[in-house]
Write a protein that holds these residues in place. Sequence first.
Motif, PDB file in Angstrom:
ATOM      1  N   HIS A   1       4.708   5.427  -0.636  1.00  0.00           N
ATOM      2  CA  HIS A   1       3.457   4.876  -1.162  1.00  0.00           C
ATOM      3  C   HIS A   1       3.736   4.097  -2.449  1.00  0.00           C
ATOM      4  O   HIS A   1       4.478   4.563  -3.313  1.00  0.00           O
ATOM      5  CB  HIS A   1       2.494   6.042  -1.426  1.00  0.00           C
ATOM      6  CG  HIS A   1       1.314   5.686  -2.264  1.00  0.00           C
ATOM      7  ND1 HIS A   1       0.265   4.930  -1.786  1.00  0.00           N
ATOM      8  CD2 HIS A   1       1.015   5.977  -3.556  1.00  0.00           C
ATOM      9  CE1 HIS A   1      -0.626   4.782  -2.755  1.00  0.00           C
ATOM     10  NE2 HIS A   1      -0.198   5.405  -3.829  1.00  0.00           N
ATOM     11  N   ALA A   2       3.146   2.924  -2.590  1.00  0.00           N
ATOM     12  CA  ALA A   2       3.353   2.100  -3.795  1.00  0.00           C
ATOM     13  C   ALA A   2       2.477   2.597  -4.939  1.00  0.00           C
ATOM     14  O   ALA A   2       1.262   2.642  -4.820  1.00  0.00           O
ATOM     15  CB  ALA A   2       3.041   0.647  -3.493  1.00  0.00           C
ATOM     16  N   MET A   3       3.116   2.978  -6.042  1.00  0.00           N
ATOM     17  CA  MET A   3       2.383   3.413  -7.237  1.00  0.00           C
ATOM     18  C   MET A   3       1.847   2.209  -8.001  1.00  0.00           C
ATOM     19  O   MET A   3       0.888   2.299  -8.736  1.00  0.00           O
ATOM     20  CB  MET A   3       3.310   4.228  -8.156  1.00  0.00           C
ATOM     21  CG  MET A   3       3.921   5.448  -7.519  1.00  0.00           C
ATOM     22  SD  MET A   3       2.690   6.656  -7.047  1.00  0.00           S
ATOM     23  CE  MET A   3       2.124   7.168  -8.655  1.00  0.00           C
ATOM     24  N   SER A   4       2.526   1.071  -7.821  1.00  0.00           N
ATOM     25  CA  SER A   4       2.114  -0.157  -8.491  1.00  0.00           C
ATOM     26  C   SER A   4       2.258  -1.317  -7.505  1.00  0.00           C
ATOM     27  O   SER A   4       3.367  -1.612  -7.035  1.00  0.00           O
ATOM     28  CB  SER A   4       2.993  -0.404  -9.727  1.00  0.00           C
ATOM     29  OG  SER A   4       2.969  -1.762 -10.096  1.00  0.00           O
ATOM     30  N   GLU A   5       1.140  -1.942  -7.185  1.00  0.00           N
ATOM     31  CA  GLU A   5       1.174  -3.085  -6.267  1.00  0.00           C
ATOM     32  C   GLU A   5       1.975  -4.240  -6.866  1.00  0.00           C
ATOM     33  O   GLU A   5       2.631  -4.999  -6.157  1.00  0.00           O
ATOM     34  CB  GLU A   5      -0.252  -3.552  -5.934  1.00  0.00           C
ATOM     35  CG  GLU A   5      -1.024  -2.589  -5.037  1.00  0.00           C
ATOM     36  CD  GLU A   5      -0.385  -2.382  -3.668  1.00  0.00           C
ATOM     37  OE1 GLU A   5       0.212  -3.332  -3.130  1.00  0.00           O
ATOM     38  OE2 GLU A   5      -0.479  -1.257  -3.141  1.00  0.00           O
ATOM     39  N   GLU A   6       1.924  -4.346  -8.189  1.00  0.00           N
ATOM     40  CA  GLU A   6       2.663  -5.407  -8.897  1.00  0.00           C
ATOM     41  C   GLU A   6       4.176  -5.225  -8.697  1.00  0.00           C
ATOM     42  O   GLU A   6       4.903  -6.181  -8.411  1.00  0.00           O
ATOM     43  CB  GLU A   6       2.322  -5.358 -10.398  1.00  0.00           C
ATOM     44  CG  GLU A   6       2.901  -6.518 -11.181  1.00  0.00           C
ATOM     45  CD  GLU A   6       2.666  -6.387 -12.683  1.00  0.00           C
ATOM     46  OE1 GLU A   6       3.281  -7.165 -13.429  1.00  0.00           O
ATOM     47  OE2 GLU A   6       1.883  -5.514 -13.104  1.00  0.00           O
ATOM     48  N   TYR A   7       4.646  -3.984  -8.832  1.00  0.00           N
ATOM     49  CA  TYR A   7       6.073  -3.700  -8.640  1.00  0.00           C
ATOM     50  C   TYR A   7       6.474  -3.937  -7.182  1.00  0.00           C
ATOM     51  O   TYR A   7       7.531  -4.519  -6.902  1.00  0.00           O
ATOM     52  CB  TYR A   7       6.391  -2.260  -9.064  1.00  0.00           C
ATOM     53  CG  TYR A   7       7.812  -1.833  -8.783  1.00  0.00           C
ATOM     54  CD1 TYR A   7       8.893  -2.442  -9.415  1.00  0.00           C
ATOM     55  CD2 TYR A   7       8.080  -0.818  -7.870  1.00  0.00           C
ATOM     56  CE1 TYR A   7      10.201  -2.057  -9.147  1.00  0.00           C
ATOM     57  CE2 TYR A   7       9.382  -0.418  -7.598  1.00  0.00           C
ATOM     58  CZ  TYR A   7      10.438  -1.042  -8.233  1.00  0.00           C
ATOM     59  OH  TYR A   7      11.732  -0.652  -7.959  1.00  0.00           O
TER      60      TYR A   7
ATOM     61  N   THR B   1       4.659   7.677   5.059  1.00  0.00           N
ATOM     62  CA  THR B   1       4.757   8.318   6.365  1.00  0.00           C
ATOM     63  C   THR B   1       4.522   9.815   6.240  1.00  0.00           C
ATOM     64  O   THR B   1       4.898  10.429   5.236  1.00  0.00           O
ATOM     65  CB  THR B   1       6.138   8.078   7.012  1.00  0.00           C
ATOM     66  OG1 THR B   1       6.184   8.773   8.257  1.00  0.00           O
ATOM     67  CG2 THR B   1       7.272   8.595   6.132  1.00  0.00           C
ATOM     68  N   LYS B   2       3.883  10.378   7.248  1.00  0.00           N
ATOM     69  CA  LYS B   2       3.706  11.829   7.300  1.00  0.00           C
ATOM     70  C   LYS B   2       4.843  12.484   8.073  1.00  0.00           C
ATOM     71  O   LYS B   2       4.869  13.699   8.255  1.00  0.00           O
ATOM     72  CB  LYS B   2       2.355  12.185   7.940  1.00  0.00           C
ATOM     73  CG  LYS B   2       1.167  11.945   7.015  1.00  0.00           C
ATOM     74  CD  LYS B   2      -0.099  12.539   7.577  1.00  0.00           C
ATOM     75  CE  LYS B   2      -1.233  12.417   6.562  1.00  0.00           C
ATOM     76  NZ  LYS B   2      -2.500  12.971   7.083  1.00  0.00           N
ATOM     77  N   GLU B   3       5.786  11.676   8.547  1.00  0.00           N
ATOM     78  CA  GLU B   3       6.927  12.194   9.310  1.00  0.00           C
ATOM     79  C   GLU B   3       8.254  11.785   8.674  1.00  0.00           C
ATOM     80  O   GLU B   3       9.086  11.133   9.313  1.00  0.00           O
ATOM     81  CB  GLU B   3       6.870  11.681  10.749  1.00  0.00           C
ATOM     82  CG  GLU B   3       5.631  12.108  11.515  1.00  0.00           C
ATOM     83  CD  GLU B   3       5.631  11.569  12.943  1.00  0.00           C
ATOM     84  OE1 GLU B   3       5.544  12.379  13.868  1.00  0.00           O
ATOM     85  OE2 GLU B   3       5.735  10.334  13.104  1.00  0.00           O
ATOM     86  N   PRO B   4       8.483  12.160   7.406  1.00  0.00           N
ATOM     87  CA  PRO B   4       9.731  11.737   6.752  1.00  0.00           C
ATOM     88  C   PRO B   4      10.982  12.271   7.433  1.00  0.00           C
ATOM     89  O   PRO B   4      12.022  11.614   7.436  1.00  0.00           O
ATOM     90  CB  PRO B   4       9.598  12.286   5.326  1.00  0.00           C
ATOM     91  CG  PRO B   4       8.592  13.384   5.426  1.00  0.00           C
ATOM     92  CD  PRO B   4       7.662  12.986   6.511  1.00  0.00           C
ATOM     93  N   SER B   5      10.877  13.461   8.057  1.00  0.00           N
ATOM     94  CA  SER B   5      12.074  14.034   8.686  1.00  0.00           C
ATOM     95  C   SER B   5      12.564  13.182   9.859  1.00  0.00           C
ATOM     96  O   SER B   5      13.756  13.101  10.124  1.00  0.00           O
ATOM     97  CB  SER B   5      11.818  15.473   9.144  1.00  0.00           C
ATOM     98  OG  SER B   5      10.892  15.507  10.181  1.00  0.00           O
ATOM     99  N   LYS B   6      11.635  12.522  10.557  1.00  0.00           N
ATOM    100  CA  LYS B   6      12.032  11.618  11.650  1.00  0.00           C
ATOM    101  C   LYS B   6      12.875  10.472  11.114  1.00  0.00           C
ATOM    102  O   LYS B   6      13.902  10.111  11.685  1.00  0.00           O
ATOM    103  CB  LYS B   6      10.781  11.050  12.343  1.00  0.00           C
ATOM    104  CG  LYS B   6      10.370  11.782  13.588  1.00  0.00           C
ATOM    105  CD  LYS B   6       9.326  10.989  14.333  1.00  0.00           C
ATOM    106  CE  LYS B   6       8.889  11.728  15.600  1.00  0.00           C
ATOM    107  NZ  LYS B   6       7.895  10.971  16.361  1.00  0.00           N
ATOM    108  N   PHE B   7      12.410   9.889   9.998  1.00  0.00           N
ATOM    109  CA  PHE B   7      13.160   8.796   9.372  1.00  0.00           C
ATOM    110  C   PHE B   7      14.540   9.272   8.934  1.00  0.00           C
ATOM    111  O   PHE B   7      15.541   8.593   9.139  1.00  0.00           O
ATOM    112  CB  PHE B   7      12.401   8.248   8.165  1.00  0.00           C
ATOM    113  CG  PHE B   7      11.437   7.153   8.511  1.00  0.00           C
ATOM    114  CD1 PHE B   7      11.882   5.849   8.692  1.00  0.00           C
ATOM    115  CD2 PHE B   7      10.094   7.426   8.677  1.00  0.00           C
ATOM    116  CE1 PHE B   7      10.997   4.836   9.027  1.00  0.00           C
ATOM    117  CE2 PHE B   7       9.198   6.417   9.013  1.00  0.00           C
ATOM    118  CZ  PHE B   7       9.649   5.117   9.187  1.00  0.00           C
ATOM    119  N   MET B   8      14.570  10.460   8.318  1.00  0.00           N
ATOM    120  CA  MET B   8      15.842  10.979   7.814  1.00  0.00           C
ATOM    121  C   MET B   8      16.846  11.182   8.938  1.00  0.00           C
ATOM    122  O   MET B   8      18.028  10.859   8.795  1.00  0.00           O
ATOM    123  CB  MET B   8      15.601  12.294   7.064  1.00  0.00           C
ATOM    124  CG  MET B   8      14.881  12.091   5.741  1.00  0.00           C
ATOM    125  SD  MET B   8      14.413  13.666   5.000  1.00  0.00           S
ATOM    126  CE  MET B   8      13.594  13.095   3.505  1.00  0.00           C
TER     127      MET B   8
END
Length: 366
Positions: free
Chosen positions: A227-233, A256-263
């Motif tokens: 998730h982006a904490m700053s849209e500018e960044y 994502t709610k499925e970080p383990s899949k990505f990992m």
Amino acid sequence: MKNKNILEVCLSPDLGGLELYMSNCSKYLSKEFNVYNAISKNSKLENYFKNEKNIFILKRKSSFSLFLALKLAKFIDEKRIDIIHLHWTKDIPNVVFAKKLSKRKPKIIQTRHMTMTRFKNDFYHKFLYKNIDTIICVTKALQEQVNKFIPKDIRPRTKLLYLGAKDEKLLNQEEIESFKEKLQVKNSFMVGLIGRINEFKGQYLLIEAMKLLKEKKLNIKAYIIGHAMSEEYLEKLKQKVIKYELEEQVLFVGFTKEPSKFMQACDVVLMTSKNETFGLVTIEAMRNGTAVIASNSGGVLEIIDDEKTGLLFENQNYEDLALKIEKLYKDDFLREKLAYLGQKKAEEQFDSEKQFKKLNTLFETI
């Protein structure tokens, strides 16, 4: 019969390791105790407590609000709270004043996730810390900082308790290939960077490293997840990707709610933060059986044994990061060895079930 009433407090508006840990504490401790939860209105944590009965939602507008402290004090007395467990450092003033305003005067336990960098010897901080019973430190380095910066006469007792990662269901090869197909990885070497998108987390280092790796014509794709904490960044990062013509090599996935899949899909998971206090994503990746490369600073030094359970790169040095990615790109045996030994260490030392049992024991003795 459950013999203690615990109030978990996290009024942070964000959603990261700290906030998710609070949610997990609530679930685990409720097996043995009566657990209530105080969160902030419109915070991202609300989704995690949708079906909870024991939830108290507060409007937080500043670091300290007498009105908020009074509401919290009333709740403490109504629910006969014995222990307040807080996680976000900015909640300390409201929690301490709520304790002072309550009739019950519950014990305060803080799980400290953030580094401490200056002395807390002024009147205000002395008042706050002498009203805290215990500070749980998530690394040895953090425990040393607390012992250094809080004067001995008002210092709460400190306990070391590492964060843990749960045992994840491992996907089979077919499931991984199907997931990679959706991401259009094709036959590329897949690198993942998972976490909140802000400058501290160092996503820009990966983009700079990818520029160097593309120049060497290495078939690598990097996925930035979070998730982006700053849209500018985030926009700056995207412009850098366009400038370096990396649109096909660097992809932004979002939360994502499925970080383990990505990992599990990744060949390598990175941790590029400037000075991460602990590095929960690192142990999660290790538990998922993926090799990790992380910055040689902060709590990571207590997690990774360089060249044994992962690789360390020089903090803030994207050239060294690129070299470490290239090393694992070219050496399958080393990558598999790091993944295997990393998973073994994470299971032994950073298992969430083991860590929560220790937390449970601590709460029983207070």
